[in-house]
Design an enzyme around this catalytic site. Structure first.
Site, mmCIF file in Angstrom:
data_model
loop_
_atom_site.group_PDB
_atom_site.id
_atom_site.type_symbol
_atom_site.label_atom_id
_atom_site.label_comp_id
_atom_site.label_asym_id
_atom_site.label_seq_id
_atom_site.Cartn_x
_atom_site.Cartn_y
_atom_site.Cartn_z
ATOM 1 N N ALA A 1 -15.283 -4.481 10.050
ATOM 2 C CA ALA A 1 -15.889 -5.695 10.607
ATOM 3 C C ALA A 1 -15.517 -5.769 12.087
ATOM 4 O O ALA A 1 -14.480 -5.256 12.504
ATOM 5 C CB ALA A 1 -15.373 -6.905 9.862
ATOM 6 N N GLY B 1 -14.408 -3.574 6.074
ATOM 7 C CA GLY B 1 -15.756 -3.919 5.608
ATOM 8 C C GLY B 1 -16.596 -2.679 5.356
ATOM 9 O O GLY B 1 -17.473 -2.672 4.489
ATOM 10 N N GLU C 1 -15.680 -1.502 2.090
ATOM 11 C CA GLU C 1 -16.130 -2.486 1.088
ATOM 12 C C GLU C 1 -17.615 -2.286 0.746
ATOM 13 O O GLU C 1 -18.038 -2.542 -0.376
ATOM 14 C CB GLU C 1 -15.856 -3.905 1.577
ATOM 15 C CG GLU C 1 -14.362 -4.247 1.449
ATOM 16 C CD GLU C 1 -14.000 -5.571 2.063
ATOM 17 O OE1 GLU C 1 -14.443 -5.830 3.200
ATOM 18 O OE2 GLU C 1 -13.282 -6.343 1.427
ATOM 19 N N GLU D 1 -6.975 -4.211 6.660
ATOM 20 C CA GLU D 1 -7.069 -5.553 7.256
ATOM 21 C C GLU D 1 -5.724 -6.227 7.463
ATOM 22 O O GLU D 1 -5.549 -7.003 8.411
ATOM 23 C CB GLU D 1 -7.948 -6.460 6.386
ATOM 24 C CG GLU D 1 -9.424 -6.143 6.424
ATOM 25 C CD GLU D 1 -9.874 -5.105 5.427
ATOM 26 O OE1 GLU D 1 -9.023 -4.355 4.913
ATOM 27 O OE2 GLU D 1 -11.085 -5.030 5.143
#
Ligand code: NAD
Length: 715
Positions: free
Chosen positions: A63, A111, A114, A136
Site C-alpha cells: 500500500a 497489500g 494480500e 506492515e
C-alpha cells in the site's frame, strides 16, 4: 492507465504497470482501477478465469504509505469505511465464482501479497531478489487487507504470527516452503503458462475457508474451518497465544501497539468465519493506523529515512561527485570496518597503518567477513575475492597518491591526527581531494588547523561496528565548504549508509546527546535509585540497553577521559556527577567497564553479565524509590532537552537529521519518532510543563530557555 486488461483464451489478464508511481503500489488511483477491471472480468460471461500479474519488476510493492499517513489523523469512522471498502474488493475476488491466480513475477509485500492471498492459487517467479511477506508491523501497522485472517488460515497460526509480528520478508523459495505460494516458475513465460493452465483446469476454485451452499450453490464462508496446525482453542493455539503475548511484551515493553493488535486479530478472527473476521481486523487496523506510533514510524523511519538516504542535507548547488579511490589512515578497529564497507561498494581502498603487518591485520577483518558471507551463502567466492582485491594494505604514504577522499582513523590524539593530516594531504587529487576525520570527540575546526586546505576538511563520524551501523554523522568545521560536504554525502550514499550533516560542537550531535542518557543513568545512581530500576526503566522506555550497561560498553575510562578534557577546556567543572562517579570507578576501583570485565556490571566468563554487588557500597540505595515512570522521564527528557539545545545552538541544521540521527546512532525509541518528535508525541504543553518540573526538582540540566521553548512550539 495504471493497470492493463486483456482477455486471452477466455482468461482475463489484469496486469499492473503503474505510470504515476515508480513502483506498483495500492493507492487512490490504482485501487479503484484494479477493482474496476475485476468487475469487468466477473461480468463478462466469456471470461472463465482471471490472472493477476505485473509488467514491472515487482508484482505489487504494497500500500502507498503516503496514503495511510494522509489518513492518520483523519476521523476514525472515515478510515474504518475505507478499510471495509478495501476488504470488500478482496472478499469479492475470492467469492466471484471464477478461478483467480496470482502470477507473482516479483516482490509482493503487504497489500501486494494480500492480493495474492485472496487469489485461489499463487505461482511465483523464482527470483531470489524478490521479497514476499506482510511487513506492515515495521511501520506500526498491521496487514489490513485480510492478511491477518487469510495467512493463518492458509499456513497455520504459529508460522503466520511469527512472519507478521516480525514483519519478515522472505524469498519466493522460502515462501513455497511455508505454503505461501503454491508453485514456482523459472521464467515469466513459464509462470504465465502455468497460470493459464491452472485457471482452465480449475473452473470451480474456491478458498478452503469457503464452501458452496448446498441449496443455492452460492459461495459462502465456512463455519467450522479447520486451521492447519490447530484452531485457537487447541493446545497448540493456546500455547501460541500465551507465549506470543509474553514474547511481544518482552520485546516491545508495550511501546508498540501493532504486534499485540496482530495477535488479537488472529485470536479473535480465527474463532469466527471469514466474513465476520474481516470487520474485526478492520477495527484493529483503524486503531493502529491512526496511532502516533504509526505516524512516527512511517514519517521518520520510512519516508524520512528515505529522504536522508537520498541526501536531503546535501548542498544542492554542487554537481554530483564520486569517490573512486579512498585512503584510510589507521587499520585498527574503525579503519578496518570502513575499508570493508567501502570495498563492498566497489571503491578502491588504500588501507595505511604504521607497518604493513598492522595494515594486513586490518584487511584480515574483511577477509573474515567475506569468509563468513560465503559460509552463510550471502556472497560468492568470486564476489568475495573481488571485494578483497580492492583493499590494498600498505605502510607507504605514497600509495595514497590520487585518492579522492582520505579518512583518518588513527588514535584519538590531536598531535598524531595533525601529523597524519599534514603527511597525507598532498597525496589527494589536487584541489578536489577531501580529507575526513573519524574522530569521535575532537572538534573538527581545531583539527582542520593542521590542514593546508581547511575548506576541504570534514568530520566523517562512523559508528561501531561499522558494517552494522547505518548512520554516518558528517561534521562541518567552521571552514568546511559545501563542496566537501557534498563529496562526503555522496560517498556515504555510495556505501549505502544514511548521512546526516551537523555543525561542529563538543561531541558533535550524536555523542553529545547520547552522552546525556548515560550521564543521567549515573546521576540516578548517585541519587540513590536502585540500579535495577534504572536499567529496567531505560529498557521500558524503549532504549535498546540500560544506561549503566551501555556506559560499561562504551568504557568508563573513555567517559572519564572525555570529562577530563572538558574540564581542561573549561566546559565542565570538577563537581560534575559523571566525572566524580567515573573517577571513582576507574581510578579508585579499577573498573573500566566491559573491556576489563568490571564496571557497573560484572562479566563472568561463560555466564551472563549481572550488576556488580559492590555497587551499593559506593552508591547507597535510598529506602524510598521513585516511580518507574519518573525514572523513564528523566532518562528520555534529558536526551530531548540536549537535542533542543543543539538545534538552538545551530549544531543541528534539520529536524529530520536530529530525529534520524537519534534513532540510528544511539537507539532513541523509534515509536516516539526521534528526539525532536518527542515533544509532539507526549503533547507539547505537557512536555514543556514537565521540563520545568524536572529542572526545578533535579537541576538546571533540564532547563530550557524561553527561546528554546518557543523552538519546541514551532517544531
Ligand atoms: P584503534 O586503536 O583500533 O586503531 C587505530 C589505528 O591507527 C591503529 O591500528 C594504529 O596502528 C593506527 N595508527 C597510529 N598511528 C598511525 C599513523 N601514523 N598512520 C597510520 N596509522 C596509524 O582505534 P579505533 O577504535 O579504530 O579509533 C580510531 C578513531 O576512530 C579514533 O579517532 C576514535 O575516536 C574514532 N572512533 C572510534 C569509535 C569506536 O567505537 N572505537 C567510534 C567512532 C569513532
Amino acid at each position: 492507465m495504471e493497470i492493463n486488461y486483456k482477455v486471452e483464451n477466455s482468461v482475463a489478464i489484469i496486469s499492473w504497470n503503474m505510470t504515476t508511481s515508480p513502483m506498483n503500489v495500492m493507492n487512490d488511483i490504482s485501487i479503484p482501477e484494479f477493482a474496476g477491471h475485476l468487475e469487468t472480468a466477473y461480468a463478462d460471461p466469456e471470461v472463465k478465469g482471471i490472472i493477476i500479474t505485473s509488467e514491472k519488476n515487482e508484482f505489487i510493492a504494497g500500500a502507498d504509505v503516503k496514503m495511510i499517513l494522509r489518513n492518520n489523523d483523519k476521523d476514525r469512522s472515515e478510515m474504518h469505511k475505507f478499510s471495509l471498502d478495501f476488504n470488500h474488493i478482496f472478499r469479492r475476488l475470492e467469492t466471484c465464482g471464477k478461478p483467480v491466480v496470482a502470477a507473482m513475477n516479483g516482490t509482493a509485500l503487504g497489500g501486494g501479497y494480500e492480493v495474492c492471498l485472496s487469489c485461489h492459487y499463487r505461482i511465483a517467479l523464482d527470483n531470489p531478489k524478490a521479497q514476499i511477506g506482510l511487513p506492515e508491523v515495521q511501520l506500526g501497522l498491521l496487514p489490513g487487507g485480510g492478511g491477518t485472517q487469510r495467512l493463518p488460515r492458509l499456513i497455520g497460526m504459529e508460522a503466520a504470527l511469527m512472519l507478521m509480528i516480525e514483519g519478515k520478508r522472505i524469498t519466493p523459495k522460502e515462501a513455497l516452503g511455508y505454503g505461501m505460494v503454491n508453485d514456482m516458475a523459472a521464467s515469466r513465460e513459464e509462470m504465465m503458462e502455468k497460470a493459464m493452465k491452472w485457471v482452465l483446469a480449475n473452473p470451480r476454485a474456491i478458498q478452503p475457508w469457503d464452501e458452496f451452499d448446498k441449496k443455492t450453490g452460492a459461495i459462502k464462508a465456512r463455519e467450522n474451518y479447520k486451521v492447519p496446525g490447530g484452531n485457537v482453542q487447541s493446545p497448540t493455539g493456546m500455547r501460541t497465544f500465551a507465549g506470543g503475548t509474553a514474547m511481544i511484551m518482552d520485546k516491545t515493553k508495550g511501546n508498540y501497539p501493532a504486534p499485540i493488535a496482530i495477535l488479537s486479530c488472529v485470536y479473535e478472527g480465527l474463532q469466527v468465519n471469514i466474513d465476520r473476521a474481516i470487520p474485526i481486523e478492520a477495527r484493529y487496523f483503524v486503531k493502529v493506523a491512526t496511532s502516533k506510533e504509526a505516524k512516527n514510524l512511517i514519517s521518520v523511519m520510512f519516508l524520512g529515512k528515505n529522504d536522508a538516504d537520498k541526501g536531503a542535507s546535501r548542498p544542492k548547488n554542487i554537481p554530483a561527485t564520486d569517490v573512486k579511490k579512498l585512503g584510510i589512515l589507521g587499520a585498527g578497529f574503525m579503519g578496518a570496518g570502513i575499508a570493508y564497507v567501502s570495498a563492498m561498494a566497489g571503491i578502491e581502498v588504500v588501507l595505511k597503518d604504521v607497518t604493513l603487518d598492522a595494515a594486513e591485520k586490518g584487511k584480515d577483518y574483511s577477509r573474515s567477513l567475506v569468509q563468513k558471507g560465503i559460509e552463510r551463502n550471502k556472497t560468492t567466492t568470486e564476489k568475495g575475492e573481488k571485494l578483497l582485491s580492492l583493499i590494498h594494505p600498505t605502510a607507504d604514504v605514497a600509495d595514497l597518491k590520487g585518492c579522492d577522499l582520505i579518512i583518518e582513523a588513527v588514535f584519538e590524539n590531536r598531535e598524531l591526527k595533525a601529523n597524519v593530516t599534514k603527511e597525507s594531504e598532498p597525496m589527494l587529487v589536487e584541489n578536489l581531494g577531501v580529507f575526513g576525520s573519524n574522530t569521535s570527540t575532537l572538534p573538527i575546526t581545531g583539527l582542520a588547523k593542521a590542514s593546508s586546505k581547511p575548506e576541504n576538511f570534514i568530520g566523517i563520524h562512523f559508528f561501531s561496528p561499522v558494517d552494522k551501523m547505518m548512520l554516518v554523522e558528517l561534521i562541518r568545521g567552521k571552514e568546511t565548504s559545501d563542496y566537501a560536504v557534498a563529496v562526503a554525502v555522496d560517498y556515504v550514499k555510495k556505501i549505502r549508509k544514511t548521512p546526516i550533516v551537523v555543525n561542529d560542537s563538543r561531541g558533535f550531535y550524536t555523542s553529545r546527546c547520547f552522552g546525556t542518557y548515560t550521564t543521567e543513568g549515573i546521576a540516578l545512581l548517585k541519587d540513590g535509585v536502585n540500579p535495577i530500576l534504572i536499567e529496567n526503566a531505560g529498557k521500558n522506555a524503549g532504549m535498546p540497553v540500560g544506561a549503566l550497561a551501555v556506559s560499561d560498553e562504551v568504557a568508563l575510562d573513555l567517559a572519564l577521559k572525555i570529562s577530563k578534557q572538558a574540564i581542561a577546556d573549561g566546559a565542565l567543572t570538577e563537581d560534575d556527577t559523571t566525572y566524580q562517579a567515573t573517577k571513582l570507578m576507574v581510578e579508585d576501583l579499577g573498573r573500566l567497564g566491559k573491556k576489563n570485565k568490571k564496571g557497573f556490571y560484572e562479566y563472568p566468563d561463560g555466564a551472563k553479565k549481572h550488576l556488580w554487588e559492590g555497587l551499593s557500597q559506593y552508591f547507597p540505595v535510598s529506602e524510598v524509590q521513585p516511580e518507574v515512570e519518573e525514572v523513564k522521564k528523566r532518562l528520555l527528557y534529558r536526551q530531548v532537552v540536549e537535542t533542543i539545545r543543539c538545534m538552538d545552538e545551530g549544531v543541528l541544521i534539520s529536524k529530520l537529521d536530529a530525529n534520524i540521527g537519534s534513532i540510528l546512532a544511539w537507539g532513541f525509541p523509534p515509536y516516539a519518532g526521534g528526539t525532536l518528535n518527542f515533544p509532539e508525541f507526549v503533547g507539547k504543553e505537557t512536555f514543556l510543563k514537565e521540563v520545568d518540573r524536572l529542572a526545578d526538582t533535579y537541576g538546571e540540566r533540564f532547563r530550557l530557555t524561553d527561546k528554546q521553548k518557543e523552538l519546541v512550539k514551532s517544531l
